[in-house]
Design an enzyme around this catalytic site. Structure first.
Site, short mmCIF file in Angstrom:
data_model
loop_
_atom_site.label_atom_id
_atom_site.label_comp_id
_atom_site.label_asym_id
_atom_site.label_seq_id
_atom_site.Cartn_x
_atom_site.Cartn_y
_atom_site.Cartn_z
N GLU A 8 -2.89 -3.42 -5.87
CA GLU A 8 -3.88 -2.39 -6.19
C GLU A 8 -3.18 -1.09 -6.59
O GLU A 8 -3.53 -0.46 -7.59
CB GLU A 8 -4.76 -2.15 -4.98
CG GLU A 8 -5.74 -1.01 -5.12
CD GLU A 8 -6.54 -0.81 -3.84
OE1 GLU A 8 -6.75 0.36 -3.48
OE2 GLU A 8 -6.93 -1.80 -3.20
N GLY B 270 0.81 -1.20 0.00
CA GLY B 270 0.00 0.00 0.00
C GLY B 270 0.85 1.25 0.00
O GLY B 270 2.06 1.23 -0.26
N ILE B 271 0.20 2.37 0.30
CA ILE B 271 0.87 3.67 0.34
C ILE B 271 1.35 3.93 1.77
O ILE B 271 0.69 3.58 2.73
CB ILE B 271 -0.11 4.77 -0.08
CG1 ILE B 271 -0.60 4.53 -1.51
CG2 ILE B 271 0.52 6.16 0.03
CD1 ILE B 271 -1.77 5.41 -1.90
N GLY B 272 2.53 4.55 1.91
CA GLY B 272 2.96 4.95 3.24
C GLY B 272 4.39 4.56 3.54
O GLY B 272 5.13 4.03 2.70
N GLY C 171 -9.00 -1.79 -1.42
CA GLY C 171 -8.98 -3.22 -1.68
C GLY C 171 -8.49 -4.04 -0.51
O GLY C 171 -8.09 -5.20 -0.68
N VAL D 268 -6.06 1.74 11.17
CA VAL D 268 -6.14 2.80 12.18
C VAL D 268 -6.12 2.21 13.58
O VAL D 268 -5.59 2.80 14.51
CB VAL D 268 -7.42 3.64 11.96
CG1 VAL D 268 -7.58 4.69 13.06
CG2 VAL D 268 -7.40 4.30 10.59
#
Length: 456
Positions: free
Chosen positions: A252, A227-229, A349, A326
């Site tokens: 994704e 993912g992003i980050g 996703g 989170v």
């Protein structure tokens, strides 16, 4: 040559300016302004100008997805009145949160792999969609750039399709990654702005410890979803320096970490379905990443209903899915979308890949979170909770969660009872909060003492 001349003539007949495009909008229209780095710029600007001057125009709905932009939408800056215009997003970004906080943006819950189907349901179609594309090739095709997602579903569900030509849009090779001029109603040209960048932040010490726990479980010939980050960035760094080899990408989102792995000789895509291809449905990162994608045959941009399809993922051996959240509670319920009642992000996703990875032969899914966060008032709270706070959205249900990872380690929840889950999660919580979590778990009836003593 005759066919090429025909295409060029058709281009000229469909070419309009942005002001004319804005004049096509009528009250109560539903508009889609595109996805990712391909969201509308020219139409957005022209419609904002019209909104300022035409006070009779009202009841508009504008939707975007993962809008990676330099600034807020011009239409939003021009008009906040919800009776005149409302904004929607199925992938919340920082800009969407700002609009929500100011009372004018709503989230559209989705399962990303299904999203192309949503727009064909009654009342969900669009009067106009307007998207940024690469310049037309000599065969009359406009490439979507690294922004596929559910564009095909949006286009098919739109009465009028407008493309905005951006000379700086990279050509993203892939599957159904273009629209032909025959399916376009209007074309707008403009100044071709640079694509907005989202650079990965520098990993913190906690990010690196999370990454270490994951990398030690990655085997040769694995296929990665990142993912992003900062955690994916840390994982990319560690894998690039590791002895792991023959990695593949099926994600994704294509992020800078995949480019880093390719240049380190780790990303070969030799041991997977779609051999030789790094498959993705959107790319979000830096200009070097967009340059890497441009006309690169190893990068395959494909529709989200293929990329995120659980069956597609399940057929790829050694699949590694890595997502962030989170917070999580002692039952194993994962919240990735809200802080209490305040909406933060979309489902994306996450559930698609968690389910698919577990069905993959030797596949694993990892849910990552720091053990704590520091609030604005300086107090520290645990991100492993006894139960999720009221209003928290369960993104991934407890039955689907496999590995949970904090800077204190990784635990597997699959097949574990409620008390085994509680003990496992307490063991990777911040030490300052473990006794409190134990007390709460005792009240909930899901605590046993085996995490403190040797079990015989």
């Amino acid at each position: 040559m005759y066919e090429i001349s025909q295409v060029q003539n058709e281009y000229k007949t469909k070419l309009i300016d942005a002001d004319y495009a804005a004049s096509l909008v009528k009250s109560n229209y539903r508009l889609h302004f595109g996805v990712g780095t391909g969201t509308s710029v020219y139409m957005d600007r022209a419609l904002a100008k019209r909104l300022k001057n035409d006070t009779l125009l009202r009841g508009l709905e504008i939707q975007t997805e993962v809008g990676v932009r330099h600034d807020m939408m011009e239409t939003y800056k021009a008009e906040h009145d919800v009776n005149r215009i409302r904004f929607y997003s199925s992938h919340f970004t920082a800009r969407d949160r700002r609009m929500m906080d100011e009372g004018n943006c709503w989230y559209v819950p989705i399962l990303f792999n299904e999203e192309p189907l949503y727009w064909h349901l009654e009342g969900n179609g669009f009067d106009i969609c307007c998207i940024q594309v690469a310049p037309m090739d000599r065969y009359g095709n406009f490439n979507f750039g690294p922004n596929h997602c559910d564009l095909l579903g949006i286009i098919k569900a739109s009465k009028t399709v407008i493309v905005e030509v951006n000379e700086k849009m990279p050509i993203a090779l892939g599957y159904q990654s273009h629209i032909n001029i025959s399916d376009v109603n209007y074309i707008i040209e403009g100044e071709s702005p640079e694509l907005a960048e989202m650079a990965p932040g520098a990993p913190s010490p906690e990010d690196r410890r999370i990454a270490e726990s994951i990398v030690e479980k990655v085997r040769n010939e694995s296929t990665l979803q990142l993912g992003i980050g900062t955690v994916p960035n840390a994982i990319g760094n560690l894998l690039a320096e590791s002895d792991v080899r023959d990695l593949s990408g099926h994600s994704e989102v294509l992020v800078d970490a995949f480019m880093k792995l390719y240049y380190a000789g780790k990303l070969t895509n030799n041991k997977k379905r779609d051999k030789g291809l790094t498959v993705y449905t959107a790319a979000i990162g830096t200009k070097p990443l967009y340059d890497f994608i441009d006309d690169n045959p190893i990068c395959c941009c494909a529709p989200v209903n293929y990329v995120n399809n659980v069956n597609t993922i399940a057929e790829i051996d050694n699949f590694i899915s890595i997502n962030s959240c989170v917070g999580i509670d002692l039952y194993g319920q994962v919240c990735s979308e809200s802080s209490g009642y305040r909406h933060l992000s979309g489902t994306g996703g996450q559930l698609d890949f968690v389910l698919g990875a577990f069905l993959s032969k030797n596949g694993k899914s990892f849910m990552c979170t720091h053990s704590t966060r520091t609030k604005k008032d300086g107090t520290i709270e645990s991100l492993i909770h006894p139960v999720l706070a009221p209003g928290s959205i369960v993104t991934t249900p407890r039955a689907a969660v496999q590995y949970v990872v904090t800077e204190y380690g990784a635990v597997n929840l699959k097949g574990k009872s409620t008390w085994q889950r509680a003990e496992s999660l307490v063991s990777i919580a911040h030490p300052d909060f473990r006794e409190e979590l134990i007390r709460e778990a005792e009240k909930m009836g899901i605590w046993r003492n085996t995490s403190k003593i040797e079990f015989l």
